[in-house]
Design a protein around this motif. Structure first.
Motif, short mmCIF file in Angstrom:
data_model
loop_
_atom_site.label_atom_id
_atom_site.label_comp_id
_atom_site.label_asym_id
_atom_site.label_seq_id
_atom_site.Cartn_x
_atom_site.Cartn_y
_atom_site.Cartn_z
N ALA A 94 1.04 -1.35 0.46
CA ALA A 94 0.23 -0.19 0.14
C ALA A 94 0.88 2.02 0.23
O ALA A 94 0.46 2.15 -0.32
CB ALA A 94 -0.83 0.47 1.21
N THR A 95 2.30 1.11 0.58
CA THR A 95 3.03 1.94 0.89
C THR A 95 4.01 2.44 -0.87
O THR A 95 4.86 3.68 -0.96
CB THR A 95 4.61 1.91 1.12
N GLY A 96 3.52 1.30 -2.34
CA GLY A 96 3.98 1.86 -2.89
C GLY A 96 5.11 0.90 -3.52
O GLY A 96 5.45 0.77 -4.91
N LEU A 97 5.58 0.03 -2.04
CA LEU A 97 6.59 -0.96 -2.35
C LEU A 97 6.12 -2.08 -3.70
O LEU A 97 4.90 -2.66 -3.14
CB LEU A 97 6.73 -1.37 -1.58
N ARG A 98 6.42 -2.61 -3.60
CA ARG A 98 6.36 -3.52 -4.66
C ARG A 98 6.77 -5.00 -3.57
O ARG A 98 8.04 -5.56 -3.54
CB ARG A 98 7.32 -4.29 -6.28
N VAL A 99 5.86 -6.36 -3.49
CA VAL A 99 6.66 -7.21 -3.22
C VAL A 99 5.80 -8.36 -3.09
O VAL A 99 4.82 -8.69 -4.33
CB VAL A 99 5.18 -6.63 -1.02
N LEU A 100 7.12 -8.89 -2.94
CA LEU A 100 6.79 -10.50 -2.80
C LEU A 100 6.58 -11.29 -1.90
O LEU A 100 7.70 -11.64 -0.45
CB LEU A 100 8.07 -11.66 -3.85
N LEU A 101 5.49 -12.25 -1.40
CA LEU A 101 5.33 -13.11 -0.61
C LEU A 101 5.55 -14.63 -0.94
O LEU A 101 4.33 -15.30 -1.84
CB LEU A 101 3.94 -12.96 0.10
N ILE A 102 6.93 -14.95 -0.14
CA ILE A 102 6.88 -16.44 -0.69
C ILE A 102 6.30 -17.19 0.30
O ILE A 102 6.31 -17.65 1.85
CB ILE A 102 8.08 -16.92 -0.86
N ASP A 103 4.86 -18.55 -0.03
CA ASP A 103 4.63 -19.49 0.86
C ASP A 103 5.48 -20.89 0.71
O ASP A 103 5.08 -21.02 0.57
CB ASP A 103 2.78 -19.85 0.52
N LEU A 104 6.13 -20.56 2.38
CA LEU A 104 6.72 -21.33 3.09
C LEU A 104 6.26 -22.50 3.36
O LEU A 104 7.16 -23.61 3.72
CB LEU A 104 8.70 -21.09 2.71
N ASP A 105 5.04 -22.66 3.62
CA ASP A 105 4.42 -23.33 4.60
C ASP A 105 3.31 -24.41 4.03
O ASP A 105 2.29 -24.19 3.45
CB ASP A 105 3.63 -22.99 5.44
N PRO A 106 3.53 -25.78 4.27
CA PRO A 106 2.98 -26.60 3.10
C PRO A 106 1.26 -26.63 3.38
O PRO A 106 0.17 -27.03 2.88
CB PRO A 106 2.95 -27.74 4.08
#
Length: 261
Positions: A28-40
């Motif tokens: 929301a602040t304008g950053l480009r964010v990647l979330l990696i889901d590493l939980d089975p």
């Protein structure tokens, strides 16, 4: 791209909720964010509305080398927030990775080989364990954010996690640092929460974020709708707390890396 592992080997401490809502707030602040889901369990994927049909390629394929980062990334409904989803296949990855060369560096290698300039910040949602998946995340990360439930048993788990972080730092990733500890599920009506709060601050000092995340029913309801709490109800106490936590987090990000991003 700044990489942050969101980790705590104890389950039920609000780790995934923290990862989802911090990722949303940063986007929301304008950053480009990647979330990696590493939980089975794939809770971060579910919480962002990524159904099973959209998880044909996941973090499992990324770790085992069957797909590149660009091939597994999925756009979410949150602008500027992408996710690498997880599926149940990941539960067997720790056994399968034993036969792989440099099995502890699989995630780091996958990120190094990718076009990571597409994102400014990467959050890695780790499983509730200190196994091979979490070690991969700690080796790939620049820093670690620890959600800590305001109860005494959580303090015991924190000491184990800090020992693991120190071992990873000494053997594999000397750049790894502790970005901060975030107190979650804080109940102001409960004297125990206050005691734990004081103990944690006395032990860790400024490492603990000033913002505490309260117990809030809206935070629990949001995942069932497939959207972050910040979108489900941005005025609830939980959402307001995560917005404040995101501000603190951004102030702690390495200035040179943030400017480069």
């Amino acid at each position: 791209m700044i990489r942050i592992a969101v980790a705590n080997q104890k389950g039920g401490v609000g780790k995934t909720t923290t990862a989802i809502n911090l990722a949303t707030a940063l986007a929301a602040t304008g950053l480009r964010v990647l979330l990696i889901d590493l939980d089975p369990q794939g809770n971060a994927s579910t919480g962002l509305g990524i159904g099973q049909a959209l998880r044909e390629c996941s973090s499992y394929e990324l770790l085992t080398g069957q797909a590149t980062l660009e091939e597994v990334v999925v756009q979410t409904r949150v602008p500027r927030l992408d996710i690498v989803p997880a599926k149940v296949d990941l539960s067997g990855a720790e056994i399968e990775l034993i036969d792989f060369e440099r099995r502890t560096h699989r995630l780091d290698a996958a990120l190094e080989a990718a076009e990571t300039h597409r994102w400014d910040v990467c959050l890695i949602d780790c499983p509730p364990s200190l196994g091979l998946l979490t070690v991969n995340a700690l080796i790939a990360a620049h820093s670690i954010l620890v959600p800590l439930q305001a109860e005494f048993f959580a303090l015991e788990g924190l000491s184990q996690l800090l020992q693991t972080v120190e071992r990873v730092r000494q053997r594999f990733n000397p750049e790894l640092s502790i970005l901060g500890v975030a107190l979650t599920m804080f109940d102001r009506r409960n004297n125990l929460s206050g005691l734990v709060h004081d103990d944690v601050r006395a032990c860790l000092g400024d490492v603990v974020f000033k913002t505490v995340i309260p117990r809030n029913v809206r935070l629990s309801e949001a995942p069932s709708h497939g959207i972050p709490a910040l979108i489900y109800d941005h005025r609830c106490p939980g959402s307001e707390a995560y917005i404040a936590l995101a501000r603190e987090l951004m102030a702690r990000l390495p200035r040179s890396k943030a400017e480069a991003a």
